[in-house]
Design an enzyme around this catalytic site. Structure first.
Site, PDB file in Angstrom:
ATOM      1  N   ARG A 267      61.802  40.595  26.231  1.00 34.48           N
ATOM      2  CA  ARG A 267      60.659  39.683  26.120  1.00 34.48           C
ATOM      3  C   ARG A 267      60.543  38.934  27.446  1.00 34.48           C
ATOM      4  O   ARG A 267      61.299  38.020  27.733  1.00 34.48           O
ATOM      5  CB  ARG A 267      60.908  38.706  24.965  1.00 34.48           C
ATOM      6  CG  ARG A 267      59.749  37.817  24.606  1.00 34.48           C
ATOM      7  CD  ARG A 267      60.218  36.686  23.703  1.00 34.48           C
ATOM      8  NE  ARG A 267      60.939  35.675  24.473  1.00 34.48           N
ATOM      9  CZ  ARG A 267      61.994  35.006  24.042  1.00 34.48           C
ATOM     10  NH1 ARG A 267      62.522  35.268  22.868  1.00 34.48           N
ATOM     11  NH2 ARG A 267      62.548  34.070  24.798  1.00 34.48           N
ATOM     12  N   HIS A 271      59.537  32.622  24.089  1.00 36.86           N
ATOM     13  CA  HIS A 271      59.380  33.000  22.681  1.00 36.86           C
ATOM     14  C   HIS A 271      57.941  32.783  22.216  1.00 36.86           C
ATOM     15  O   HIS A 271      57.320  33.653  21.612  1.00 36.86           O
ATOM     16  CB  HIS A 271      60.347  32.178  21.827  1.00 36.86           C
ATOM     17  CG  HIS A 271      60.229  32.423  20.364  1.00 36.86           C
ATOM     18  ND1 HIS A 271      60.547  33.635  19.767  1.00 36.86           N
ATOM     19  CD2 HIS A 271      59.815  31.609  19.351  1.00 36.86           C
ATOM     20  CE1 HIS A 271      60.336  33.558  18.471  1.00 36.86           C
ATOM     21  NE2 HIS A 271      59.886  32.341  18.197  1.00 36.86           N
ATOM     22  N   TYR A 280      67.610  28.786  28.443  1.00 32.02           N
ATOM     23  CA  TYR A 280      68.684  29.601  27.862  1.00 32.02           C
ATOM     24  C   TYR A 280      68.841  30.982  28.505  1.00 32.02           C
ATOM     25  O   TYR A 280      69.669  31.768  28.059  1.00 32.02           O
ATOM     26  CB  TYR A 280      68.481  29.766  26.350  1.00 32.02           C
ATOM     27  CG  TYR A 280      67.122  30.306  25.929  1.00 32.02           C
ATOM     28  CD1 TYR A 280      66.872  31.676  25.921  1.00 32.02           C
ATOM     29  CD2 TYR A 280      66.115  29.451  25.528  1.00 32.02           C
ATOM     30  CE1 TYR A 280      65.640  32.172  25.527  1.00 32.02           C
ATOM     31  CE2 TYR A 280      64.872  29.931  25.126  1.00 32.02           C
ATOM     32  CZ  TYR A 280      64.642  31.298  25.131  1.00 32.02           C
ATOM     33  OH  TYR A 280      63.416  31.774  24.746  1.00 32.02           O
TER      34      TYR A 280
END
Length: 374
Positions: A267, A271, A280
């Site tokens: 990805r 998100h 992260y």
């Protein structure tokens, strides 16, 4: 039956996935050495796949922009996962069913669902935005893995009716940590349901990395314990994705039971627009995956085979821009809303609690209307 058919059936009867993800194109788009026996898609199908991938990425980019303009409440980008989503839609017949997640808008676009209808739910509609029955596509699912049980049940029901329907259910790596995922696999295996489970392993369940979710050799290995034919594939290799999903759908349609396919992808964006992925994951990791761009890989292959040229790409990009402009225009039209619809279509016969809530909302709307009239 031809000589080739028994070889095709055996692909998933061995249960164990390949030791490493199946790959037909390397990261630069050149043919890779592979001992996999999955039939490769024709170049004509790969050209069609390339067209859908380019159009899908432009749709994804435009949807992200619409979120920033306040036209969508949220949008989960799938940039970088084009090969997974486009192949998932293209391997199905019109009579088959697709069960998507919230991130699979490009699969829906490839399925032929109008772009504005795909975004209807994200723009605030109380329903999914499109007709699931007309498009043989279930509503996009936000809760993780719940759609997998529905997919297995529908596949079994179609089998009981004597139909050749195959169901393809998409999910992410995070969904494999949910109980519904395991229940769906077990049900599909026990009842020999013609369903293909495609796990798009993009490395993160929001911010939780795969290493914190499982210690299995691969997510594809999770199908072995249920007696399901399983495989893992380079999810950014369009040739491998299409070849394996074609084979998986064929296997299920021939009455051999379910298949689990794990696609290793990434990805590239956060998100959703409400997430900050830099908190992260390292930018170097993102750059590494940018170099594995599935569109660039397929473009290199098709150009080397003289199947596309500059004129083809110019026409395709113009087509994608025209569709993006049409989507902007449609999404910029003010949408009529009726808050009472939230209560009218929950049950055929509303419960006392729903009637009470509806009455409260109607009273509030009436009060606001009187205030405006003054």
């Amino acid at each position: 039956m031809t000589i080739k058919e028994p070889l095709r059936v055996r692909q998933f009867e061995k249960f164990l996935p390949a030791a490493s993800p199946v790959q037909y194109l390397d990261v630069e788009g050149n043919p890779a050495d592979s001992d996999a026996r999955y039939p490769r898609p024709t170049d004509d199908r790969l050209v069609a796949m390339y067209r859908n991938m380019v159009r899908g990425r432009r749709f994804d980019q435009q949807s992200t922009a619409l979120t920033k303009q306040g036209r969508l409440a949220v949008y989960p980008s799938a940039r970088g996962q084009e090969a997974c989503q486009v192949s998932a839609a293209m391997c199905l017949r019109d009579t088959d069913w697709l069960f998507p997640t919230y991130r699979d808008s490009m699969a829906l676009a490839t399925r032929g669902i109008p772009a504005a209808e795909i975004l209807g739910m994200l723009a605030g509609d109380w329903h999914c935005g499109y007709d699931p029955v007309a498009h043989r596509t279930a509503p996009q699912c936000t809760p993780l893995a719940t759609q997998l049980l529905h997919a297995a049940g529908l596949a079994y029901a179609e089998q009981r009716r004597g139909r050749e329907t195959v169901v393809l259910a998409l999910c992410g790596d995070g969904a494999t940590s949910e109980g519904d995922f395991h229940e769906a696999l077990n049900f599909a295996a026990v009842f020999h349901a013609p369903v293909v489970f495609l796990v798009q392993n993009n490395g993160f369940a929001i911010s939780v990395p795969l290493a914190r979710q499982t210690v299995a050799p691969s997510l594809a290995h999770k199908g072995v314990g249920y007696g399901i034919g399983s495989e893992q594939v380079d999810g950014n290799d369009p040739v491998a994705m299409m070849g394996i999903l074609d084979e998986a759908v064929h296997f299920a349609r021939e009455g051999n039971g379910p298949v689990l396919v794990e696609a290793h992808t990434y990805r590239l964006d956060s998100h959703t627009n409400a997430d900050d992925a830099s908190r992260y994951r390292d930018s170097a990791e993102v750059e590494d995956w940018l170099a594995r761009d599935p569109i660039a890989r397929l473009r290199t292959y098709l150009r080397r085979e003289n199947r596309i040229d500059d004129d083809f790409e110019a026409q395709l990009n113009a087509e994608a821009e025209t569709q993006a402009a049409a989507l902007r225009a449609e999404m910029n039209i003010e949408r009529a809303t009726d808050p009472t619809e939230l209560f009218r279509y929950v049950f055929a016969e509303p419960t006392p609690q729903l009637r009470e809530q509806l009455a409260d909302v109607e009273a509030e709307l009436a009060a606001e209307s009187e205030e405006i009239d003054r």
